[in-house]
Design a protein around this motif. Structure first.
Motif, PDB file in Angstrom:
ATOM      1  N   ALA A 213       0.828  -1.207   0.000  1.00 53.78           N
ATOM      2  CA  ALA A 213       0.000   0.000   0.000  1.00 53.78           C
ATOM      3  C   ALA A 213       0.863   1.258   0.000  1.00 53.78           C
ATOM      4  O   ALA A 213       0.337   2.375  -0.044  1.00 53.78           O
ATOM      5  N   GLY A 214       2.190   1.083   0.069  1.00 52.09           N
ATOM      6  CA  GLY A 214       3.095   2.213   0.080  1.00 52.09           C
ATOM      7  C   GLY A 214       3.143   2.939   1.403  1.00 52.09           C
ATOM      8  O   GLY A 214       3.562   4.098   1.473  1.00 52.09           O
ATOM      9  N   GLU A 215       2.733   2.264   2.468  1.00 52.44           N
ATOM     10  CA  GLU A 215       2.667   2.901   3.781  1.00 52.44           C
ATOM     11  C   GLU A 215       3.950   2.711   4.591  1.00 52.44           C
ATOM     12  O   GLU A 215       4.101   3.331   5.645  1.00 52.44           O
ATOM     13  N   ILE A 216       4.863   1.850   4.123  1.00 52.05           N
ATOM     14  CA  ILE A 216       6.105   1.593   4.852  1.00 52.05           C
ATOM     15  C   ILE A 216       7.274   2.082   4.008  1.00 52.05           C
ATOM     16  O   ILE A 216       7.528   1.566   2.909  1.00 52.05           O
ATOM     17  N   GLU A 217       7.976   3.063   4.483  1.00 52.43           N
ATOM     18  CA  GLU A 217       9.063   3.682   3.723  1.00 52.43           C
ATOM     19  C   GLU A 217      10.285   2.779   3.613  1.00 52.43           C
ATOM     20  O   GLU A 217      10.957   2.760   2.583  1.00 52.43           O
ATOM     21  N   ASP A 218      10.591   2.055   4.672  1.00 49.14           N
ATOM     22  CA  ASP A 218      11.774   1.182   4.664  1.00 49.14           C
ATOM     23  C   ASP A 218      11.340  -0.260   4.895  1.00 49.14           C
ATOM     24  O   ASP A 218      11.305  -0.746   6.030  1.00 49.14           O
ATOM     25  N   PRO A 219      11.014  -1.006   3.828  1.00 49.75           N
ATOM     26  CA  PRO A 219      10.541  -2.390   3.972  1.00 49.75           C
ATOM     27  C   PRO A 219      11.527  -3.295   4.695  1.00 49.75           C
ATOM     28  O   PRO A 219      11.120  -4.203   5.421  1.00 49.75           O
TER      29      PRO A 219
END
Length: 228
Positions: A213-219
């Motif tokens: 969802a693009g909610e975590i900047e650093d996977p």
């Protein structure tokens, strides 16, 4: 509609590539099917004559269930299911006719026809979660060694054969595929087997969804890594 897409995916996994869309039943005449089914000497015998294997039929006034083995998952599977359902309906006139296809002993897909309405027949993916994950991950350049699914987690061990440049993209995509096939689990683990040992990467469901969802900047911060 959803059922037809499911069958599309199954046919793809059987080696028949296609683009996402609707199934088109070319040269398929439902009225002709019903007419030919009339006077059938036996659903089991008719199914065998159509190319099915190991056919079993159980019937009641309200429901007929046909389970059959198929020699391959190919473009003929759709017509086979419809044809068998048509013969079963003409033979018993059950309110519900369900035909389940098995390949090498594995449940694959089911077709359900209600009240003889073949135009609105329902397809259902009936693969086991483990088998579904294994076949769906076959779209990636990997060799699957083992798949295990419990109420809490889904675990896969595999060899990754693709170029390293696409590793992270494939890892996140494969994690999502596993989650979609076993949406009740709380975590997904993928173990990569190499000549020098193994690396297990685990993520929680919330993190998998958040990444896509693009909610975590650093996977990388939400991945638990264990080396074996």
């Amino acid at each position: 509609m959803k059922g037809k897409v499911v069958l599309f995916l199954i046919l793809l996994l059987g080696g028949y590539l296609y683009a996402t869309g609707h199934i088109e039943f070319n040269d398929f005449d439902i009225d002709s099917l019903r007419e030919k089914a009339e006077g059938s000497p036996g659903v089991e015998r008719e199914a065998l004559s159509l190319g099915a294997e190991r056919v079993s039929v159980s019937s009641s006034p309200n429901e007929t269930l046909v389970r059959l083995g198929v020699p391959a998952i190919d473009g003929n599977l759709t017509n086979l299911l419809y044809a068998v359902a048509g013969k079963a309906y003409r033979a018993n006139h059950s309110e519900v006719v369900r035909v389940e296809a098995y390949y090498l002993g594995e449940p694959i897909v089911a077709l359900t026809v209600r009240n003889g309405d073949f135009e609105n027949a329902e397809f259902e993916d009936i693969r086991r979660p483990e088998f579904r994950i294994e076949t769906d991950l076959g779209l990636f350049d990997v060799v699957i060694h083992d798949v295990s699914v419990t109420n809490e987690s889904a675990s896969v061990s595999l060899e990754y054969l693709a170029d390293r440049d696409g590793f992270w993209k494939d890892y996140f995509a494969m994690s999502l595929v596993v989650l979609e096939d076993a949406p009740w689990v709380g975590s997904v683990s993928i173990t990569y087997l190499t000549e020098n040992g193994s690396v297990t990467m685990t993520m929680g469901v919330g993190d998998i969804v958040g990444i896509h969802a693009g909610e975590i900047e650093d996977p990388s911060a939400v991945i638990k890594i264990e080396r074996g």
